[in-house]
Design a protein around this motif. Sequence first.
Motif, short mmCIF file in Angstrom:
data_model
loop_
_atom_site.label_atom_id
_atom_site.label_comp_id
_atom_site.label_asym_id
_atom_site.label_seq_id
_atom_site.Cartn_x
_atom_site.Cartn_y
_atom_site.Cartn_z
N LYS A 28 12.39 -0.36 4.85
CA LYS A 28 11.47 0.78 4.90
C LYS A 28 11.18 1.28 3.48
N GLU A 29 12.23 1.38 2.66
CA GLU A 29 12.03 1.85 1.29
C GLU A 29 11.14 0.90 0.50
N MET A 30 11.37 -0.41 0.66
CA MET A 30 10.57 -1.38 -0.07
C MET A 30 9.10 -1.32 0.38
N VAL A 31 8.88 -1.20 1.66
CA VAL A 31 7.52 -1.12 2.18
C VAL A 31 6.84 0.15 1.67
N MET A 32 7.54 1.27 1.68
CA MET A 32 6.97 2.53 1.21
C MET A 32 6.66 2.47 -0.29
N MET A 33 7.55 1.85 -1.06
CA MET A 33 7.31 1.73 -2.50
C MET A 33 6.08 0.88 -2.76
N LYS A 34 5.93 -0.24 -2.05
CA LYS A 34 4.76 -1.09 -2.22
C LYS A 34 3.49 -0.37 -1.79
N ASN A 36 3.02 2.92 -1.72
CA ASN A 36 2.74 3.97 -2.71
C ASN A 36 2.12 3.36 -3.96
N ARG A 37 2.66 2.26 -4.42
CA ARG A 37 2.13 1.58 -5.60
C ARG A 37 0.68 1.14 -5.35
N SER A 38 0.43 0.61 -4.18
CA SER A 38 -0.93 0.17 -3.85
C SER A 38 -1.89 1.35 -3.80
N LEU A 39 -1.44 2.46 -3.24
CA LEU A 39 -2.30 3.64 -3.17
C LEU A 39 -2.59 4.20 -4.56
N VAL A 40 -1.60 4.20 -5.44
CA VAL A 40 -1.81 4.68 -6.80
C VAL A 40 -2.82 3.79 -7.52
N ILE A 41 -2.68 2.49 -7.37
CA ILE A 41 -3.61 1.56 -8.00
C ILE A 41 -5.01 1.73 -7.43
#
Length: 137
Positions: A28-34, A36-41
């Motif tokens: 879950k943490e890895m999916v959320m981090m990815k 979040n990173r995608s949304l920031v980009i």
Amino acid sequence: MRDPDHTYVRYATGYNADLVPWVVNNLKEMVMMKMNRSLVILAAGVCITGHLGFAQSAGQATYRAKCQSCHGSTGIPYPGIAKTLGVKPISDPEVQKNSETEMIKVTEEGKGKMPAYKGKLTDEQIKDAVSYFRSLK
């Protein structure tokens, strides 16, 4: 029959109930981090594209609103307008010889069938619109 939670049964079947919550939480943490990173980009891309793609100078906005209907979007008037109102293109030598100050004066006071814009537009808007028009060469 053996108890399914017995250590031997968990080891033999490869199922470890203690690891499941840890794995699930880490996934879950890895999916959320990815995500979040995608949304920031994505947000950064939209901001940059929006800023570059829709940027227009103040002079361009004023020109489009007040001048383009007669002088054309590229400084070349539409044939019917040119003939009826006597509007010349920006490429015409007679227009080219006018200084920026002369064009500002004509814009403020009007000339021929062109209305005066003094009092309708600010001095800054008139100067910006003239500068934009002169850049269309």
